[in-house]
Scaffold this active site. Structure first.
Site, PDB file in Angstrom:
ATOM      1  N   GLU B  61       0.809  -1.213   0.000  1.00 48.65           N
ATOM      2  CA  GLU B  61       0.000   0.000   0.000  1.00 48.65           C
ATOM      3  C   GLU B  61       0.845   1.267   0.000  1.00 48.65           C
ATOM      4  O   GLU B  61       0.537   2.239  -0.697  1.00 48.65           O
ATOM      5  CB  GLU B  61      -0.955   0.033   1.201  1.00 48.65           C
ATOM      6  CG  GLU B  61      -2.150  -0.899   1.093  1.00 48.65           C
ATOM      7  CD  GLU B  61      -1.846  -2.329   1.480  1.00 48.65           C
ATOM      8  OE1 GLU B  61      -0.682  -2.612   1.860  1.00 48.65           O
ATOM      9  OE2 GLU B  61      -2.746  -3.179   1.407  1.00 48.65           O
ATOM     10  N   HIS B 130     -10.204  -4.567  10.882  1.00 49.68           N
ATOM     11  CA  HIS B 130     -10.994  -4.449   9.646  1.00 49.68           C
ATOM     12  C   HIS B 130     -12.270  -3.638   9.866  1.00 49.68           C
ATOM     13  O   HIS B 130     -13.266  -3.855   9.177  1.00 49.68           O
ATOM     14  CB  HIS B 130     -11.367  -5.841   9.108  1.00 49.68           C
ATOM     15  CG  HIS B 130     -10.276  -6.499   8.301  1.00 49.68           C
ATOM     16  ND1 HIS B 130      -9.085  -6.886   8.842  1.00 49.68           N
ATOM     17  CD2 HIS B 130     -10.198  -6.824   6.976  1.00 49.68           C
ATOM     18  CE1 HIS B 130      -8.326  -7.440   7.908  1.00 49.68           C
ATOM     19  NE2 HIS B 130      -8.977  -7.414   6.774  1.00 49.68           N
TER      20      HIS B 130
HETATM   21  C1  LIG Z   1      -1.808  -4.473   4.732  1.00 50.02           C
HETATM   22  C2  LIG Z   1      -2.889  -5.305   4.154  1.00 50.02           C
HETATM   23  N1  LIG Z   1      -3.192  -5.181   2.854  1.00 50.02           N
HETATM   24  C3  LIG Z   1      -4.168  -5.926   2.293  1.00 50.02           C
HETATM   25  C4  LIG Z   1      -4.880  -6.819   3.041  1.00 50.02           C
HETATM   26  C5  LIG Z   1      -6.007  -7.631   2.406  1.00 50.02           C
HETATM   27  N2  LIG Z   1      -5.585  -9.015   2.273  1.00 50.02           N
HETATM   28  C6  LIG Z   1      -5.915  -9.927   3.192  1.00 50.02           C
HETATM   29  S1  LIG Z   1      -5.259 -11.436   2.864  1.00 50.02           S
HETATM   30  C7  LIG Z   1      -4.519 -10.850   1.481  1.00 50.02           C
HETATM   31  C8  LIG Z   1      -3.697 -11.763   0.640  1.00 50.02           C
HETATM   32  C9  LIG Z   1      -2.496 -12.257   1.357  1.00 50.02           C
HETATM   33  O1  LIG Z   1      -1.836 -13.179   0.571  1.00 50.02           O
HETATM   34  P1  LIG Z   1      -0.699 -14.119   1.146  1.00 50.02           P
HETATM   35  O2  LIG Z   1       0.264 -13.292   1.914  1.00 50.02           O
HETATM   36  O3  LIG Z   1      -0.167 -14.931   0.039  1.00 50.02           O
HETATM   37  O4  LIG Z   1      -1.414 -15.040   2.215  1.00 50.02           O
HETATM   38  P2  LIG Z   1      -2.573 -16.092   2.004  1.00 50.02           P
HETATM   39  O5  LIG Z   1      -3.861 -15.375   2.169  1.00 50.02           O
HETATM   40  O6  LIG Z   1      -2.403 -16.721   0.660  1.00 50.02           O
HETATM   41  O7  LIG Z   1      -2.395 -17.088   3.104  1.00 50.02           O
HETATM   42  C10 LIG Z   1      -4.796  -9.506   1.279  1.00 50.02           C
HETATM   43  C11 LIG Z   1      -4.309  -8.704   0.148  1.00 50.02           C
HETATM   44  C12 LIG Z   1      -4.577  -6.897   4.406  1.00 50.02           C
HETATM   45  N3  LIG Z   1      -5.264  -7.708   5.231  1.00 50.02           N
HETATM   46  N4  LIG Z   1      -3.581  -6.151   4.933  1.00 50.02           N
END
Ligand SMILES: Cc1ncc(C[n+]2csc(CCOP(=O)(O)OP(=O)(O)O)c2C)c(N)n1
Ligand SMILES: Cc1ncc(C[n+]2csc(CCOP(=O)(O)OP(=O)(O)O)c2C)c(N)n1
Ligand SMILES: [Mg+2]
Ligand SMILES: [Mg+2]
Lengths: 311, 326, 326, 311
Positions: B61, B130
């Site tokens: 971000e 959230h």
């Molecule tokens: C700082 C932040 N940006 C965006 C999000 C929204 N978000 C939640 S899970 C996710 C994907 C995360 O992907 P990964 O790190 O590969 O973990 P996975 O969900 O596959 O276990 C996103 C973008 C968040 N929770 N926090």
């Protein structure tokens, strides 16, 4: 530990989350949930290498870590049901729960935010000479968050007893990791921090345990942090309700052939199969009992809502 | 021409308008292009406009908001999406030390015409990370415009105003309003940013609200009418530019002020409205100013606890009753 | 026992006390250990306490504040330094989504006893990115304690209170006060966090101020006394816990309120004080509440421009005159 | 371009900053200043490879970049004197100045913050097909800031025409880089982003120009970002007033033997030496004229203080 124990723990996680999905469908879980279906071998293999007093930090996709660390099933169900659980009294729900009693620093629903916090637990271990290590799990996509970079370098430069497990399930939400980085493996970033990095089959608890065990030993002897990248796949959506239209046809079906529980089942001779059947049955009963126990808990008392903001 | 759209569809329509009518716009954020956005705000846009105009970013971000700033300074008009307003805190430096300051620090020689879209507020079972309503942080940052649309029509109009603005604008939508439906004036001219609106006239008390609390205030006003209390409801719409004149004019008529928002009470933007009233409407005020807001606690996830935190129409009703002395 | 110390020396004394009397404290930040801190706050500490207790970090504010949180949760009592308050914005997530929420979200099972020390405000020729007074951002974040010492004695006492607190505390010092000298009660018992203080009694108007504006308010009160206007000055000291009782009691006596801070006006914490007064002191108020603050512009670097932005005693004098009708 | 031009530009930067120091000592500069004494070869070598329309972003230690990009001397003096300069009207001062007219996106006094902004300028170039590149300079310590990590990965994955120059002067403020990372060279992080990284002698403008030129060419042809790490040394403190007690005895003296201007002087035959003397004299006159011109500018009018917050 050995195969039956690993299987039991993985089956418990799977069963827990399947039951959770049903509860969600039935409207008993108010918030959204992020399942680790298919990724169970990672927490199970990793936590096998830990002792009491070692801290674990996970993400919103952390139910497996909680259970692998021995967090109570009933507490977990109750927490997600918005009931007055012994964990967090319903205040954290699925993506932010924790359990100091099980050294579970907890989940974090800000991507990457667990790594600095885990570095802090490692700092405590180092400064107090407790001999504990701090293990933190994040996803592949989290590697692009500034916090992770800062914390990894901090841990490296301070020689902190930190183990970073990257669960590479090749997706962050609905985006593929290959579109998000210009490296094949995320461990290609490890040399940039001067720390070791290893890629392992994240669907094999033994492989995970071996690699994480090495990292834990290294951390415990004061040689600093390591990265273990565990390759795996999500069998389900990013969150409850994810239609997964972004996944290519056949991908999930193929993943179902490679996932850890199926693998063990496939390899099992008849004697073992019978043992696994028995475990399944026991786990199912245990999970059902936990649901019943959780349902018996009250909802948190609104009169307490202002408690615990400050000591 | 007016179409009946859901709030989220109105957002989509405004973004379509932006990409369609302004060549300098680009849209980016997490899961916005191929997947169409976690809430569907960008559905169909990638198909229509292609990867040059709309693309997915890594989970970075701060990086991509800084990129939006640099792009805005050099000729593009970026619209960047923060998936949940809560994630703006990992990028707060971009808002406070970069995006908001460059125009001033360059004596007006650089401009930063960009929009940051986000959605905010609680939803059932969502945890403290959230559920934030961070508008007060942005509104305390000079150099930013800040709008919080309360209706599908405003989701459309205000987002278009934001895109057309040559200043950086934060548009914070309300996730809980996404399914609500209403008429959207798809052919209305693009308005400049700013302007509060009296959405229900009344004579006994002024209720100033924004975002999700506007409908709560209207709901409250309906109930109060049955008790013979006439509440005027002002949808503040924009915290910056702040149209305090509309508030002051209403308070001059009613002599009483209630401010309602979902964010935590202390230091919430309601304090600013109350403070302005305590200075500028002092002679008109016939009763203490009342604020309706979440108490000063992080948002709990359990709905029974959330119900004790999240302000609703009943809280507005109670505050109005206190204010009018009933 | 009372020693005459400069503000910055009082900070050093409090940190020495912390590391000396509490084994669980550790201190870290940028350039704090070997170099002794850019302002000398940690001079001599590394020599005395060694690298186990005080160490330098990379330029990674978000990383090391998160580390402070994890350390606090698991048994240490970290004191982390943010060199300029402006840099807290790169780490804002730590304040809003992590440090402040963990205790609540765990139903009180985790604690986060840590201190974040920073210094804030303008100084001549410093640019917008090195001049913020961000207290309102912190004070709008439930779960944090927020203190702004205005004197050498409070720099010492409040920092010790912060270290002793089992809650996370932000201590924001004022860079411009560092050279000021005053008596410091080095043997005073450690006070709990919180508590405003009437630093000059008066009868016509209450001036509430904090940080650097306390001396400006006192200065103003001196000048006003010559005009026959008796101003009571309240040093708010802590924005959280907020001792509004002291403010309300003063306003009950004087009937008039002026709030003064260096931060930008809109959404500054002065709005909260004014808003509380508009509700809780309504019956006592005999004049509109006045706020003295920086106008809503980023801080310019040129002193001639800064002079038009930074509130000083003269601005307090003018606001009081308006408030008392002279 | 060749030696005399490079020398002139480096001498101008040096002379500018020496004059600035004197003005600071005399109380004519209200804010703090961060000098690039000793590092002049980096902006000079790098900017030689750029065209009009290419954007440059620097840090608070960015006077050299401004001058190498052709920003007006008088404007720079005036800006730092808090006068109504043509650059930023005195609003930015030493650490945050910029000049759109010279494609100087500007300095940034938040460590690392320039990199995302520069990525944005690169995005504009890419999306509009302007053929421009975006060059950004940061310090060694800035590599540990999350923003830099995020922006580098973004630039890599988007193939942005970005060149990151890391001016490794082995210190961040008063801390040594060797205490802040566990790698020898910061370019060891480049492979983790899948981008090329090169280490060069930052005291040699030709070496800098060669490496940056390669990175610029790569960026311009659409092959994405690169990192160039230029090794150098500060001849002075981190900021005006830094006593440098943290620097080992002899370090600065040794650096003075290796710094770019001295190097050229040492290698110069008598004919060249005379030419350099002439350049020095011209530069001194030019700088002095700029000081005089800057002093003639008024201080900004306080009545304008609320202008330019919004359009
Ligand atoms: C700082 C932040 N940006 C965006 C999000 C929204 N978000 C939640 S899970 C996710 C994907 C995360 O992907 P990964 O790190 O590969 O973990 P996975 O969900 O596959 O276990 C996103 C973008 C968040 N929770 N926090
Ligand atoms: C986010 C942030 N943290 C800390 C600082 C304070 N600070 C200013 S310069 C500096 C050192 C930077 O070192 P380096 O990146 O090596 O650049 P150099 O000053 O050596 O050119 C620090 C810590 C800052 N300006 N911004
Ligand atoms: Mg993933
Ligand atoms: Mg450096």
């Amino acid at each position: 530990m050995g195969l039956p124990d690993d299987y039991r723990l993985m089956a418990r996680i799977r069963r827990f989350e399947e039951r959770l999905t049903a509860l969600k469908d039935d409207g008993e879980i108010p918030g959204s949930i992020h399942l680790c279906n298919g990724q169970e071998a990672i927490p199970v293999g990793a936590c096998r290498t830990l002792r009491d007093g070692d801290h674990v930090t996970a993400t919103y996709r952390g139910h497996g870590w909680a259970l692998a660390r021995g967090v109570d099933l009933t507490g977990l169900f109750a927490e997600m049901m918005g009931r007055d659980s012994a964990l967090c009294g319903g205040r954290a729900a699925s993506p932010y729960l924790s359990d100091p009693g099980r050294w579970f620093v907890g989940e974090n629903s800000i991507v990457g935010a667990g790594v600095p916090v885990a570095a802090g637990a490692a700092l405590t271990a180092q400064r107090t000479g407790s001999g504990a290590v701090s293990l933190v799990s994040i996803g592949d996509g989290a590697m692009n968050q500034g916090n992770v970079h800062e914390a990894l370098n901090l841990a490296a430069v301070l020689d902190l007893p930190l183990v970073l497990v990257v669960e590479n399930n090749v997706y962050s939400e609905m985006s593929r990791i290959e579109d998000m980085v210009r490296v094949r493996q995320l461990t290609e970033r490890a040399p940039g921090y001067g720390v070791p990095g290893r890629v392992v089959d994240g669907n094999d608890p033994d492989a995970v345990a071996e690699a994480v065990g090495e990292a834990v030993a290294r951390a415990r002897e004061g040689s600093g942090p390591s990265i273990v990248e565990a390759m795996t796949e999500r069998l389900v959506g990013h969150y409850s309700g994810d239609a997964q239209h972004y996944r290519p046809a056949g991908e999930i079906a193929a993943a179902r052939e490679r996932e850890p529980l199926v693998r063990i089942r496939r390899a099992a001779d008849p004697a073992l199969a019978a043992q696994l059947d028995a475990i399944d049955a026991e786990v199912a009963a245990e999970v059902e009992a936990a649901v019943t126990a959780a349902r018996a808990l009250p909802f948190p008392d609104p009169a307490t809502v202002k408690e615990h903001v400050y000591v | 021409m007016s179409e009946s759209l859901r709030y989220i569809q109105a957002v989509n329509a405004a973004l379509t308008w932006a990409l369609d009518t302004r060549e300098d716009t680009v849209y980016f954020g997490e899961d916005v292009a191929l997947p169409g956005g976690p809430f569907g705000a960008t559905k169909g846009l990638h198909k229509r406009f292609g990867s040059t105009r709309i693309f997915d970013t890594p989970i970075s971000e701060s990086g991509f908001l800084g990129m939006a700033l640099g792009a805005a300074m050099t000729g593009l008009r970026p619209i960047a999406e923060i998936m949940y307003a809560d994630f703006s805190f990992v990028a707060m430096d971009q808002f406070v030390n970069q995006i908001s300051t460059i125009r001033y620090a360059s004596n007006g020689r650089w401009r930063a015409p960009l929009v940051v879209r986000m959605q905010q507020g609680y939803s059932p079972g969502a945890c403290a990370q959230h559920s934030h309503s961070p508008e007060a942080y942005f509104a305390h940052t000079p150099g930013l415009r800040v709008g919080l649309p309360a209706t599908p029509d405003d989701a459309y109009q205000m987002l278009r105003s934001a895109v057309a603005s040559d200043d950086p604008v934060v548009i914070a939508e309300a996730r809980m309003l996404y399914p609500t439906r209403g008429p959207v004036r798809t052919d209305a001219p693009v308005e400049p940013v700013g302007g509060a609106r009296v959405v229900r006239p009344g004579t006994d008390v002024t209720v100033v609200a924004w975002s999700r609390m506007v409908s709560a205030a209207l709901d409250a006003a309906g109930r109060l009418a049955e008790e013979g209390i006439s509440a005027e409801v002002v949808d503040l719409r924009w915290l910056n530019p702040l149209d305090f004149d509309t508030v002051a004019a209403s308070v001059a008529r009613t002599g009483r002020l209630v401010v309602a928002h979902e964010a935590n009470l202390t230091g919430g933007f309601g304090a600013e409205i109350a403070a302005r009233a305590a200075t500028e409407c002092f002679a008109d005020l016939r009763a203490p100013v009342a604020r309706v807001a979440a108490p000063d606690v992080p948002m709990p996830a359990a709905p029974t606890l959330q119900a004790a935190v999240v302000p609703e129409a009943a809280d507005v009703v109670a505050a109005v009753r206190r204010t009018v002395g009933r």
